[in-house]
Scaffold this active site. Structure first.
Site, PDB file in Angstrom:
ATOM      1  N   THR A 212      54.091  35.137  55.065  1.00  0.00           N
ATOM      2  CA  THR A 212      53.532  34.495  53.883  1.00  0.00           C
ATOM      3  C   THR A 212      53.635  35.454  52.701  1.00  0.00           C
ATOM      4  O   THR A 212      53.876  36.666  52.889  1.00  0.00           O
ATOM      5  CB  THR A 212      52.059  34.132  54.119  1.00  0.00           C
ATOM      6  OG1 THR A 212      51.316  35.337  54.350  1.00  0.00           O
ATOM      7  CG2 THR A 212      51.919  33.217  55.328  1.00  0.00           C
TER       8      THR A 212
ATOM      9  N   ASP B 135      44.746  22.573  46.504  1.00  0.00           N
ATOM     10  CA  ASP B 135      44.658  24.004  46.233  1.00  0.00           C
ATOM     11  C   ASP B 135      43.808  24.175  44.989  1.00  0.00           C
ATOM     12  O   ASP B 135      43.488  23.195  44.308  1.00  0.00           O
ATOM     13  CB  ASP B 135      46.049  24.617  46.042  1.00  0.00           C
ATOM     14  CG  ASP B 135      46.113  26.071  46.521  1.00  0.00           C
ATOM     15  OD1 ASP B 135      46.759  26.335  47.536  1.00  0.00           O
ATOM     16  OD2 ASP B 135      45.470  26.930  45.881  1.00  0.00           O
TER      17      ASP B 135
ATOM     18  N   SER C 232      51.257  27.501  48.863  1.00  0.00           N
ATOM     19  CA  SER C 232      52.210  28.494  49.376  1.00  0.00           C
ATOM     20  C   SER C 232      51.991  28.703  50.870  1.00  0.00           C
ATOM     21  O   SER C 232      51.064  28.149  51.463  1.00  0.00           O
ATOM     22  CB  SER C 232      52.037  29.830  48.639  1.00  0.00           C
ATOM     23  OG  SER C 232      50.745  30.379  48.898  1.00  0.00           O
TER      24      SER C 232
ATOM     25  N   TYR D 252      36.889  39.244  57.187  1.00  0.00           N
ATOM     26  CA  TYR D 252      37.936  38.295  57.559  1.00  0.00           C
ATOM     27  C   TYR D 252      37.816  37.900  59.030  1.00  0.00           C
ATOM     28  O   TYR D 252      37.869  36.712  59.384  1.00  0.00           O
ATOM     29  CB  TYR D 252      39.304  38.916  57.281  1.00  0.00           C
ATOM     30  CG  TYR D 252      40.472  38.014  57.590  1.00  0.00           C
ATOM     31  CD1 TYR D 252      40.736  36.898  56.810  1.00  0.00           C
ATOM     32  CD2 TYR D 252      41.327  38.287  58.657  1.00  0.00           C
ATOM     33  CE1 TYR D 252      41.817  36.061  57.083  1.00  0.00           C
ATOM     34  CE2 TYR D 252      42.413  37.467  58.942  1.00  0.00           C
ATOM     35  CZ  TYR D 252      42.647  36.362  58.150  1.00  0.00           C
ATOM     36  OH  TYR D 252      43.709  35.538  58.421  1.00  0.00           O
TER      37      TYR D 252
ATOM     38  N   PHE E 254      52.433  36.389  59.958  1.00  0.00           N
ATOM     39  CA  PHE E 254      53.409  35.428  59.455  1.00  0.00           C
ATOM     40  C   PHE E 254      53.931  35.865  58.097  1.00  0.00           C
ATOM     41  O   PHE E 254      53.233  36.527  57.323  1.00  0.00           O
ATOM     42  CB  PHE E 254      52.796  34.030  59.371  1.00  0.00           C
ATOM     43  CG  PHE E 254      52.930  33.254  60.653  1.00  0.00           C
ATOM     44  CD1 PHE E 254      53.763  32.148  60.726  1.00  0.00           C
ATOM     45  CD2 PHE E 254      52.243  33.650  61.791  1.00  0.00           C
ATOM     46  CE1 PHE E 254      53.913  31.450  61.920  1.00  0.00           C
ATOM     47  CE2 PHE E 254      52.373  32.967  62.989  1.00  0.00           C
ATOM     48  CZ  PHE E 254      53.220  31.859  63.051  1.00  0.00           C
TER      49      PHE E 254
ATOM     50  N   LYS F  92      37.041  34.135  60.501  1.00  0.00           N
ATOM     51  CA  LYS F  92      37.990  33.446  61.375  1.00  0.00           C
ATOM     52  C   LYS F  92      37.428  33.277  62.787  1.00  0.00           C
ATOM     53  O   LYS F  92      37.751  32.309  63.491  1.00  0.00           O
ATOM     54  CB  LYS F  92      39.313  34.204  61.408  1.00  0.00           C
ATOM     55  CG  LYS F  92      40.068  34.180  60.077  1.00  0.00           C
ATOM     56  CD  LYS F  92      40.374  32.764  59.620  1.00  0.00           C
ATOM     57  CE  LYS F  92      41.298  32.741  58.414  1.00  0.00           C
ATOM     58  NZ  LYS F  92      41.647  31.355  58.006  1.00  0.00           N
TER      59      LYS F  92
ATOM     60  N   CYS G 270      44.422  25.034  55.697  1.00  0.00           N
ATOM     61  CA  CYS G 270      45.127  26.313  55.598  1.00  0.00           C
ATOM     62  C   CYS G 270      44.562  27.215  54.500  1.00  0.00           C
ATOM     63  O   CYS G 270      45.008  28.355  54.367  1.00  0.00           O
ATOM     64  CB  CYS G 270      46.614  26.081  55.319  1.00  0.00           C
ATOM     65  SG  CYS G 270      47.520  25.339  56.690  1.00  0.00           S
TER      66      CYS G 270
END
Length: 253
Positions: A194, A36, A15, A159, A192, A163, A84
């Site tokens: 998503t 995935d 996704s 997070y 974004f 990152k 990703c």
């Protein structure tokens, strides 16, 4: 690098950014392997774009090795890797119930940072053994960080740290792999559209997008994909972290 017939791997392809990138790569003529956690979730996209679906836990060495072997058996060793896969659970360092459980912090780092490194090390080893293309290039690795690496918000400690690690990994990896003709570039997306973001109530979405200078909307996964393909195609892009955020700078909360 010319994309036609090049073997490519996209993690987190079920996704969002990964799925959009897989579609763009396939449309450009690449032979794409979708990775995935669940191959079943990948099946509709794989059928739609003529790609290979492979189950893979990017944070597990054995699972990643098996997935790359399966992809190479079908398409040949990948010259393109786009990472990703990632998770973004929120959690304060000290919340109402006390300190953040250490295993929660470790899980985010394990998937986002160690998972990225795991895939990169395995793909790079295979790329290094390939015959060089034009400009002596053997492969391209595109990783995904976040603008939270620079302006992490309250509740994003894990997070942002994960990152930030991906961003910091970019230059030393590019320098080390340069002798093999392998480029390493990272995209740091802003907000974004998503599934994780569009699940937020509409009034909250409106309040968030109002803080983005221009364009005043969530980024489209297809725009991330366009950036990823541009990186692959342009041999001078190497060792950089590219913000893709509409000039957004995150506030503390």
């Amino acid at each position: 690098m010319i994309l036609t017939n090049q073997p490519a791997i996209v993690t987190g392809a079920a996704s969002g950014l990964g799925a959009a990138t897989a579609r763009a790569l396939a449309a450009a003529g690449a032979r794409v392997a979708l990775l995935d956690l669940s191959a079943e979730r990948l099946a509709p996209l794989a059928e739609d774009i003529g790609a290979l679906a492979v189950s893979c836990d990017v944070s597990d060495a054995g699972s990643a090795e098996w997935a790359l072997t399966a992809a190479a058996r079908e398409h040949g060793p990948a010259r393109i890797l786009v990472n990703c896969a990632g998770i973004a659970p929120a959690g304060r360092i000290v919340g109402r119930e006390g300190p953040l459980p250490l295993e929660d912090f470790a899980r985010v780092v394990q998937v986002n940072l160690i998972g990225t490194f795991n895939m990169m090390r395995l793909a790079a080893a295979a790329m290094a053994a390939l015959e060089p293309l034009d400009d002596d290039e053997r492969g391209v690795i595109v990783n995904t960080a976040s603008i939270a690496a620079y302006e992490g918000q309250i509740g994003q400690a894990a997070y942002a740290a994960s990152k930030g690690g991906v961003a910091a990994l970019t230059l030393p990896a590019a320098r080390e792999l340069a002798r093999h003709g392998i480029r390493v570039v990272t995209i740091a997306p802003g907000l974004f559209g998503t599934p994780m973001v569009t699940a937020i109530p509409q009034d909250v979405q409106d309040a968030i997008t109002a803080t983005i200078p221009f364009p005043r909307r969530f980024g489209k996964p297809e725009e991330y994909a366009r950036m990823a393909l541009s990186i692959v195609e342009n041999p001078m892009v190497n060792g950089s972290v590219i913000r893709l955020d509409g000039a957004l700078r995150l506030q503390p909360k």
